[in-house]
Design a protein around this motif. Structure first.
Motif, mmCIF file in Angstrom:
data_model
loop_
_atom_site.group_PDB
_atom_site.id
_atom_site.type_symbol
_atom_site.label_atom_id
_atom_site.label_comp_id
_atom_site.label_asym_id
_atom_site.label_seq_id
_atom_site.Cartn_x
_atom_site.Cartn_y
_atom_site.Cartn_z
ATOM 1 N N ASN A 5 -34.506 -5.277 49.630
ATOM 2 C CA ASN A 5 -33.370 -5.911 48.958
ATOM 3 C C ASN A 5 -33.432 -5.655 47.455
ATOM 4 O O ASN A 5 -34.411 -5.133 46.913
ATOM 5 N N THR A 8 -36.279 -7.343 45.369
ATOM 6 C CA THR A 8 -37.581 -6.706 45.580
ATOM 7 C C THR A 8 -37.682 -5.412 44.795
ATOM 8 O O THR A 8 -38.705 -5.122 44.167
ATOM 9 N N SER A 89 -36.031 -17.374 41.145
ATOM 10 C CA SER A 89 -36.250 -18.601 41.913
ATOM 11 C C SER A 89 -34.946 -19.180 42.431
ATOM 12 O O SER A 89 -34.864 -19.661 43.571
ATOM 13 N N MET A 93 -35.964 -17.126 46.290
ATOM 14 C CA MET A 93 -37.279 -16.522 46.511
ATOM 15 C C MET A 93 -38.366 -17.510 46.107
ATOM 16 O O MET A 93 -38.387 -18.003 44.977
ATOM 17 N N SER A 94 -39.262 -17.804 47.035
ATOM 18 C CA SER A 94 -40.384 -18.689 46.743
ATOM 19 C C SER A 94 -41.407 -17.930 45.901
ATOM 20 O O SER A 94 -41.339 -16.702 45.773
ATOM 21 N N TYR A 96 -44.325 -17.168 46.665
ATOM 22 C CA TYR A 96 -45.012 -16.198 47.516
ATOM 23 C C TYR A 96 -44.141 -14.958 47.728
ATOM 24 O O TYR A 96 -44.629 -13.834 47.728
ATOM 25 N N GLN A 97 -42.840 -15.162 47.920
ATOM 26 C CA GLN A 97 -41.942 -14.030 48.114
ATOM 27 C C GLN A 97 -41.800 -13.205 46.837
ATOM 28 O O GLN A 97 -41.704 -11.977 46.895
ATOM 29 N N SER A 98 -41.774 -13.859 45.679
ATOM 30 C CA SER A 98 -41.654 -13.125 44.423
ATOM 31 C C SER A 98 -42.927 -12.370 44.082
ATOM 32 O O SER A 98 -42.905 -11.385 43.344
ATOM 33 N N ARG A 100 -44.767 -10.905 46.422
ATOM 34 C CA ARG A 100 -44.930 -9.844 47.404
ATOM 35 C C ARG A 100 -44.689 -8.449 46.832
ATOM 36 O O ARG A 100 -45.468 -7.520 47.110
ATOM 37 N N PRO A 101 -43.641 -8.231 45.997
ATOM 38 C CA PRO A 101 -43.458 -6.889 45.418
ATOM 39 C C PRO A 101 -44.649 -6.446 44.565
ATOM 40 O O PRO A 101 -44.972 -5.253 44.536
ATOM 41 N N THR A 279 -53.214 -10.064 42.969
ATOM 42 C CA THR A 279 -53.243 -11.481 43.341
ATOM 43 C C THR A 279 -53.861 -12.323 42.231
ATOM 44 O O THR A 279 -53.382 -13.419 41.912
#
Length: 352
Positions: A5, A8, A89, A93-94, A96-98, A100-101, A279
């Protein structure tokens, strides 16, 4: 069909921009310092530039994890400062989702470094092999071969590669019969090893009966430049694609390969190491402030943390190289510890 998307793609681009900027600064500093150091020892500035480029590629694995960490932190800082993190946000996108990229980008960087940068670095650095690339005994090159006619042992102070041959400088060759009795000693300023054997011009030969002659010398041997390099090259001087076959070949002749196994697992799990550093960067970028983001403090703490992480990784690598830990465990344990610690911090942090 897998589709990415827009958000991302946007975060991936920002992540690569942040890591790229950090890499550009670090590489520029290292390249400039190396160029100044190498300029007096090279005949031309172009040769110094090329040698500096080769050295830079050798340093990339050392600072690449740091670059991913600082790039992640720098990207998060820019997103917070420009209020783009708020837009992300509000798009649903949480945290965790933000994040991920960033992890995907770090994984791709690790894959690229393992499959492209490492083989290319090894290829160009192997064109100019020096004793710095070899595993030496008492800082000296020693070669030994056993055959039906006896034994041959060579000692040299220096070595370099010229095309398909190896040239040993200030070398001494000892020949022995099958009963280990010394039959001759040969010394020369340079001794050449090719596929046909050893040879030297204007060599001094001491025979077992006490006679001394000075003449050209040659000796057929099963040693070849390729077998010598395969036996004595440091693990980081062998390409990732060649390491599995090399380890299998060295094991078949009983040569120690623990260091090469550690190098293989290090390159294989480099994407996991990059993910762990991303991370860690995400964990450090967590903040309740949308303005007055204390980037300087987090940057300083991040540098200290990176030194601690670097010490942790090297400690586990040393344990793997000495056989205290299995090689694969010594490589995957540090990134898993980093991911677990960072994940606990991110989970416990209130981002609202």
């Amino acid at each position: 069909m897998f589709r990415i998307n827009i958000l991302t793609k946007f975060l991936l681009c920002r992540f690569f921009s942040g890591v790229g900027l950090v890499m550009l600064v670090v590489c520029g500093i290292i390249f400039a310092v190396t160029f100044v150091e190498r300029l007096p020892s090279n005949p031309t500035a172009v040769a110094a530039l090329y040698e500096s480029w080769v050295r830079l590629l050798e340093y990339v694995p050392m600072f690449l994890p740091l670059a991913v960490f600082m790039g992640t932190l720098f990207t998060a800082y820019n997103l917070t400062k420009s209020s783009e993190s708020i837009i992300v946000s509000s798009a649903g996108m949480s945290p965790y989702q933000s994040a991920r990229p960033f992890l995907i980008g770090a994984f791709l960087i690790g894959v690229f470094a393992t499959t492209v940068i490492n083989p290319y670095s090894v290829k160009i650095s192997s064109e100019n092999i020096t004793p710095d690339h070899l595993q030496l005994i008492d800082n000296t090159i020693w070669l030994r071969e056993e055959s039906n006619t006896g034994y041959i042992t060579m000692n040299a102070k220096n070595m370099h590669k010229a095309g398909d041959i190896l040239i040993f400088e200030h070398a001494t060759v000892y020949t022995q019969n099958p009963s280990f009795i010394l039959t001759s000693r040969i010394t020369a300023d340079t001794i050449t090893l090719s596929d046909t054997g050893l040879s030297a011009n204007n060599a001094t030969i001491w025979e077992s009966d006490g006679t001394i002659t000075q003449t050209n010398w040659s000796h057929e041997t099963m040693l070849t430049p390729r077998t010598v390099l395969d036996r004595y090259l440091q693990p980081d001087q062998i390409s990732f694609w060649q390491l599995p076959e090399f380890i299998h070949r060295m094991e078949s002749i009983g040569a120690p390969v623990r260091g090469h196994r550690v190098q293989l697992w290090t390159l294989l799990f480099l994407p996991l190491t990059m993910i762990s550093m991303a991370t860690l960067g995400v964990a450090f970028s967590q903040t309740k402030q949308r303005r007055n983001y204390s980037f300087g403090i987090k940057f300083s703490l991040g540098i200290i943390t990176c030194f601690a992480v670097y010490f942790l990784i090297n400690m586990f690598n040393a344990l793997g190289s000495t056989g205290t830990l299995p090689p694969i465990l010594s490589i995957i344990a540090p990134p898993l510890i980093i991911i677990a610690g960072s994940g606990i911090f991110i989970t416990s942090f209130d981002t609202i």
